[in-house]
Write an enzyme that holds these catalytic residues in place. Structure first.
Site, mmCIF file in Angstrom:
data_model
loop_
_atom_site.group_PDB
_atom_site.id
_atom_site.type_symbol
_atom_site.label_atom_id
_atom_site.label_comp_id
_atom_site.label_asym_id
_atom_site.label_seq_id
_atom_site.Cartn_x
_atom_site.Cartn_y
_atom_site.Cartn_z
ATOM 1 N N LYS A 1 68.259 -19.586 -40.840
ATOM 2 C CA LYS A 1 69.712 -19.825 -40.864
ATOM 3 C C LYS A 1 70.076 -20.729 -42.052
ATOM 4 C CE LYS A 1 74.017 -20.346 -39.348
ATOM 5 N NZ LYS A 1 75.037 -19.350 -39.185
ATOM 6 N N LYS B 1 78.214 -29.200 -42.777
ATOM 7 C CA LYS B 1 77.111 -29.552 -41.872
ATOM 8 C C LYS B 1 75.880 -28.694 -42.170
ATOM 9 C CE LYS B 1 76.756 -27.643 -38.035
ATOM 10 N NZ LYS B 1 75.965 -26.663 -37.295
HETATM 11 P P1 NAD Z 1 82.690 -25.844 -31.282
HETATM 12 O O1 NAD Z 1 82.910 -27.207 -31.801
HETATM 13 O O2 NAD Z 1 83.864 -24.921 -31.137
HETATM 14 O O3 NAD Z 1 81.957 -25.906 -29.842
HETATM 15 C C1 NAD Z 1 80.948 -26.823 -29.512
HETATM 16 C C2 NAD Z 1 81.154 -27.258 -28.063
HETATM 17 O O4 NAD Z 1 80.061 -28.109 -27.672
HETATM 18 C C3 NAD Z 1 82.441 -28.063 -27.848
HETATM 19 O O5 NAD Z 1 83.239 -27.440 -26.854
HETATM 20 C C4 NAD Z 1 81.938 -29.449 -27.390
HETATM 21 O O6 NAD Z 1 82.798 -30.087 -26.453
HETATM 22 C C5 NAD Z 1 80.593 -29.096 -26.784
HETATM 23 N N1 NAD Z 1 79.650 -30.210 -26.685
HETATM 24 C C6 NAD Z 1 79.361 -31.155 -27.619
HETATM 25 N N2 NAD Z 1 78.412 -31.997 -27.159
HETATM 26 C C7 NAD Z 1 78.092 -31.577 -25.917
HETATM 27 C C8 NAD Z 1 77.168 -32.030 -24.931
HETATM 28 N N3 NAD Z 1 76.377 -33.087 -25.157
HETATM 29 N N4 NAD Z 1 77.105 -31.362 -23.752
HETATM 30 C C9 NAD Z 1 77.909 -30.299 -23.518
HETATM 31 N N5 NAD Z 1 78.798 -29.822 -24.406
HETATM 32 C C10 NAD Z 1 78.886 -30.442 -25.602
HETATM 33 O O7 NAD Z 1 81.579 -25.201 -32.239
HETATM 34 P P2 NAD Z 1 81.285 -23.640 -32.492
HETATM 35 O O8 NAD Z 1 82.118 -23.148 -33.629
HETATM 36 O O9 NAD Z 1 81.264 -22.914 -31.196
HETATM 37 O O10 NAD Z 1 79.793 -23.733 -33.085
HETATM 38 C C11 NAD Z 1 78.681 -24.047 -32.275
HETATM 39 C C12 NAD Z 1 77.434 -23.935 -33.138
HETATM 40 O O11 NAD Z 1 77.340 -22.599 -33.670
HETATM 41 C C13 NAD Z 1 77.435 -24.887 -34.348
HETATM 42 O O12 NAD Z 1 76.154 -25.385 -34.551
HETATM 43 C C14 NAD Z 1 77.862 -23.968 -35.487
HETATM 44 O O13 NAD Z 1 77.385 -24.405 -36.741
HETATM 45 C C15 NAD Z 1 77.249 -22.643 -35.083
HETATM 46 N N6 NAD Z 1 77.925 -21.454 -35.599
HETATM 47 C C16 NAD Z 1 79.297 -21.385 -35.624
HETATM 48 C C17 NAD Z 1 79.907 -20.246 -36.140
HETATM 49 C C18 NAD Z 1 81.431 -20.131 -36.196
HETATM 50 O O14 NAD Z 1 81.934 -19.178 -36.821
HETATM 51 N N7 NAD Z 1 82.170 -21.023 -35.580
HETATM 52 C C19 NAD Z 1 79.134 -19.174 -36.635
HETATM 53 C C20 NAD Z 1 77.756 -19.254 -36.563
HETATM 54 C C21 NAD Z 1 77.158 -20.411 -36.046
#
Ligand code: NAD
Length: 300
Positions: free
Chosen positions: A175, A243
């Site tokens: 990734k 990040k």
């Molecule tokens: P997001 O911020 O929308 O969601 C993350 C969630 O995790 C939040 O709802 C937050 O409240 C929760 N959280 C944080 N700490 C926590 C804990 N200790 N216990 C329980 N819940 C907790 O992020 P996202 O966009 O869904 O991305 C999630 C991951 O996927 C990231 O690492 C991101 O880099 C990766 N990602 C995102 C995308 C995208 O297009 N958004 C694409 C590929 C990968």
């Protein structure tokens, strides 16, 4: 432990119900898994309840009955935190599948810690964005022991295409490589558009001309139109791009790997953050170039 050959008897804890986690949970639950969901944010739990999911109000309530724990969390410290909760709460034999994008080096360390406790971990970060998450069409890059990856496969399959890349950490390493290649490609498209505008060439015909030759790319095809339309919406947020580039450049520094391209584009994305643009989509690096060169890439 129950058999993973019968998916709907596998108890799944799904932790992290953000923009990616919620649609991924929908595909896991839709495939018949008994899924209990948790997020630390009450509004995220509420949203998941509105979608009809089984949501609990403490992580222990999600983790205690789980055979498999899926995490979809923002960054490395969040996964470390939940891994500690898994160690404290779950039974030996529990499989942690981390689908967040986090440090490959920390991932390998966490996998060793879980193995020492009689548990297992695979890293399974994804590419494909929210659209891929909704469609169950993510590219899932998996690291872990072959037998653990096989245990994870039935739970991962409803979310996308599973590819084992190697031992624990190899999914996250893949990734990181993906993010480096995409970010530098975005920069390349921004530079081509910037030079074109300076030399008096309209970006849209320029984009079409480049698409017909060896400069063609996914970024030029899909993000180029957004740059030209001045559409800064996310998609993939600049904050996440920063990040992910930090994860890549940190791993590079820790392994004495010069990555001048990744380091350079990381700085340019930080310029966007400094201008309050962290929630823009990653294609909005074009705004940084508009400032640098005093040009308009976006149509006026
Ligand atoms: P997001 O911020 O929308 O969601 C993350 C969630 O995790 C939040 O709802 C937050 O409240 C929760 N959280 C944080 N700490 C926590 C804990 N200790 N216990 C329980 N819940 C907790 O992020 P996202 O966009 O869904 O991305 C999630 C991951 O996927 C990231 O690492 C991101 O880099 C990766 N990602 C995102 C995308 C995208 O297009 N958004 C694409 C590929 C990968």
């Amino acid at each position: 432990m129950t058999g993973f050959e019968a998916p709907n008897t596998t108890a799944v804890a799904f932790v992290g119900l953000g923009v990616m986690g919620l649609p991924m949970l929908a595909n896991v639950a839709g495939a018949g898994f008994d899924a209990r969901a948790f997020d630390i944010a009450p509004q995220a739990r509420e949203r998941a309840r509105e979608h009809g999911h089984t949501v609990v109000d403490t992580s222990a309530d999600a983790l205690a009955p789980a055979d498999v724990v899926i995490t979809m969390l923002p960054d490395t410290p969040h996964v470390e935190q939940v891994a500690r909760e898994v160690l404290a709460t779950c039974r030996p034999g529990t499989l942690l599948i981390d689908m967040s994008t986090i440090s490959p080096l920390t991932t390998a360390e966490l996998a060793r810690t879980l193995a020492d406790a009689g548990m297992a971990m695979v890293d399974a970060p994804v590419s494909g964005g929210v659209r891929g998450a909704v469609a169950g069409a993510l590219s899932i890059m998996v690291g872990g022991a072959p037998e653990d990856v096989e245990r994870a496969r039935p739970v991962l399959a409803p979310m996308g295409e599973v590819t084992r890349m190697g031992p624990a950490g190899a999914g996250q390493a893949t990734k990181a490589c993906n993010q480096v290649a995409v970010a530098i490609n975005i920069q390349a498209v921004c530079e081509a558009f910037t030079l074109g505008v300076k030399l008096g060439v309209d970006p849209e015909p320029l984009r079409k001309a480049l698409l017909g030759g060896s400069a063609a790319s996914w970024v030029l095809e899909h993000l180029g139109p957004q740059m030209i339309d001045g559409d800064d919406s996310a998609g993939f947020r600049i904050a996440l791009q920063v990040k992910d580039l930090r994860i890549a450049t940190d791993a590079a520094a820790r392994t004495a790997t010069p990555l001048p391209g990744a380091a350079g584009v990381q700085d340019l994305y930080l310029e966007a953050v400094a201008h309050g643009e962290a929630t823009n989509g990653n294609q909005a690096l074009s705004r940084v170039y508009e400032r640098l060169a005093a040009v308009h890439i976006a149509r006026q």
